[in-house]
Design an enzyme around this catalytic site. Structure first.
Site, short mmCIF file in Angstrom:
data_model
loop_
_atom_site.label_atom_id
_atom_site.label_comp_id
_atom_site.label_asym_id
_atom_site.label_seq_id
_atom_site.Cartn_x
_atom_site.Cartn_y
_atom_site.Cartn_z
N SER A 227 0.83 -1.22 0.00
CA SER A 227 0.00 0.00 0.00
C SER A 227 0.86 1.27 0.00
CB SER A 227 -0.90 -0.01 1.24
OG SER A 227 -0.08 0.02 2.39
N CYS A 282 -3.64 -4.67 -8.29
CA CYS A 282 -3.08 -3.34 -8.50
C CYS A 282 -3.27 -2.90 -9.94
CB CYS A 282 -1.61 -3.30 -8.13
SG CYS A 282 -0.62 -4.26 -9.26
#
Ligand code: NAD
Length: 499
Positions: A227, A282
């Site tokens: 993250s 992602c």
């Protein structure tokens, strides 16, 4: 009692002495699958010592021999492909087909590592000056560390350690504590392939263990995927400690839909690219930008998304699985509520989704939000759930401008039948991975995985040639050869004097 996951240090699997454990949970059922230990400082040091010792031997192993070991590893991982995918599905929640893809993309990186002799070739220029030659060698550096996220527990560890180790380094992997069983199975197969002890070490934990890796001077470089806030911490701390760091972080991937594109192809691809893997990729498409007349396709997109339903990994009807944990579910649902409060329109609302049999699963229904503007929280933040935002643009130029203004630059795509529009998009877009009539353009391992802007910190990307550069040093030699001074005294005792 749940199985305790071991550490893998210096060629041995053993139980940690820690008292701190975390449950590894099936996100569809909340069943506890195992307990993962948070390695003690002594265990972290043992992993580092093992990797340091092994480096001295491994760096001298000829590159073709290193490649041969990876051929063996590739065969073993391939042989166990579906077994690994099953472990992965259970602890991560993704469907079996998605889990198979996760393992397969990792196998492709191992295959790339098998090319290591040609990837490590240096360069030569004869006569850089009179009778002087210039050439370079590529050499391994020492111990590298890898810190990986929950969403690809096979592929992302395999982005890292095969390339680093094939280059002649040794490695400490700290996989996600949320699904560590898959990387442990990869470590078992690594062991079975017969690699020398200490080349790959797997430790478990969280911030404390990661900080050990970031601050210890004996670790030469760190590969991170995860993250934004953690990736920034990793990049700042690692570089502050004078290490090489590559940090792959969050994303907000847009798809531009031109009115000349194929409508059914666009709709099918958008459903899979936004909701597939519960949006926990992602490279998921999380925003679609409809250009001109294509805005009229929104009701059909809504209709197609409404037919997809989440389910357990082994449910062949499930379009995608649960999100990783109850906190992620609450966070995503909160984003959806905020979007509504900030003035967006909820065309499909996946909050409070109830699975007919798995009442404890972290399921979120497919969610479609229109009338989104760049100021909205839901647009600014990475959601990482099965949520698709829609925006409109009057022209391709306007669509490109929207994407280039976004903080992130991981992936993007355009759907069009116009070569000119595709070429313009490919050239002007400021994003690392670009798809043309391809929704999720993840490059194969002979290229590199190339996030741009807010999606990446560092200067060499994952796998491909750039990974070889990340995991190695280049040594350049400039040599003056005095031909007249070479003494020829016969082949058996020929001596060459360099000056
Ligand atoms: P995360 O940042 O929570 O965790 C990643 C790793 O960091 C884990 O191993 C975790 O144990 C460790 N960690 C967590 N908190 C830490 C802290 N405070 N200090 C040090 N280490 C810590 O990420 P996640 O939720 O597992 O993964 C999802 C994220 O990964 C998403 O943002 C996604 O976009 C991103 N991701 C990016 C890429 C890419 O290539 N850009 C690929 C996959 C995933």
């Amino acid at each position: 009692m749940a199985t305790k996951i071991p550490l893998y240090i210096n060629g041995e699997f053993f139980q940690s002495k820690t008292t701190e454990f975390k449950n590894v949970v099936n996100p569809a059922t909340q069943e506890v699958l195992a307990e993962v230990p948070f390695a003690t400082p002594a265990e972290m040091k043992a992993a580092l010592d093992a990797a340091k010792t092994a480096f001295k031997i491994w760096k001298e192993v000829p590159t073709p021999e290193r490649a041969r070991m990876f051929l063996k590893y590739q065969a073993l991982v391939k042989q166990h492909h579906d077994e690994i995918a099953t472990i992965l599905s259970k602890e991560n929640g993704k469907t079996f087909a998605d889990a198979q893809g996760d393992v397969w993309r990792g196998i492709e990186v191992i295959e790339h590592a098998c090319n290591i002799p040609s990837l490590m070739m240096g360069e030569t220029v004869e006569n850089v000056a009179r009778k002087i030659d210039g050439y370079s060698y590529i050499q391994p550096m020492g111990v590298f560390a890898g810190i990986t996220p929950f969403n690809f527990p096979a592929m992302i560890p395999l982005w890292m350690f095969p390339m680093a180790i094939a280059c002649g380094n040794t490695f400490i992997l700290k996989p996600s504590e949320q699904d560590p069983m898959t990387p442990m199975r990869l470590a078992e197969l690594f062991h079975e392939a017969g690699f020398p002890k200490g080349l790959l070490n797997v430790v478990h934990g969280g911030k404390e263990q990661v900080d050990f890796l970031l601050t210890n001077p004996d670790i030469k470089g760190v590969s991170f995927v995860g993250s934004v806030p953690v990736g920034q911490h990793v990049y700042r701390t690692g570089t502050e400690h004078l290490k090489r760091v590559q940090s792959f972080v969050g994303a907000k991937n847009h798809m531009i839909v031109m009115p000349d594109s194929n409508k059914s192809q666009v709709i099918n691809n958008l459903v899979g690219a936004s909701c597939g893997a519960a949006g926990q990729r992602c490279m998921a498409i999380s925003t679609v930008v409809f250009v001109g007349e294509s805005q009229k396709w929104l009701p059909e997109l809504r209709e197609a998304m409404s037919k997809v339903r989440p389910g357990a990994w082994d449910d062949p009807e499930a379009g995608y699985g649960p999100v990783i944990n109850p906190a992620a579910k609450a966070r995503i649902e909160n984003f959806i509520s905020t979007a509504e409060k900030e003035g967006a329109k909820l065309l499909l609302d996946g909050r409070g989704y109830k699975h007919p049999t798995l009442s404890k699963g972290n399921f979120i229904g497919p969610t479609l939000i229109s009338d989104v503007t760049p100021e909205m929280t839901v647009y600014k933040e990475e959601i990482f759930g099965p949520v698709l935002l829609t925006m409109n643009a009057a022209s391709l130029d306007e669509g490109i401008a929207i994407i280039n203004k976004n903080e992130f630059g991981n992936g993007t795509s355009i759907f069009t039948s116009s070569g000119a529009a595709a070429r313009k998009f490919q050239h002007e877009i400021e994003v690392g991975q670009v798809g043309i009539n391809i929704p999720i353009p993840v490059p194969l391992p002979f290229f590199s995985f190339t996030g741009w802007r807010g999606s990446f910190y560092g200067d060499q990307h994952a796998y491909g040639k750039q990974a070889v550069r990340f995991y190695t040093e280049t040594k350049t030699v400039t040599a003056r050869w005095f031909e007249d001074d070479i003494q020829h005294t016969g082949p058996a005792n020929m001596t060459i004097r360099l000056s």
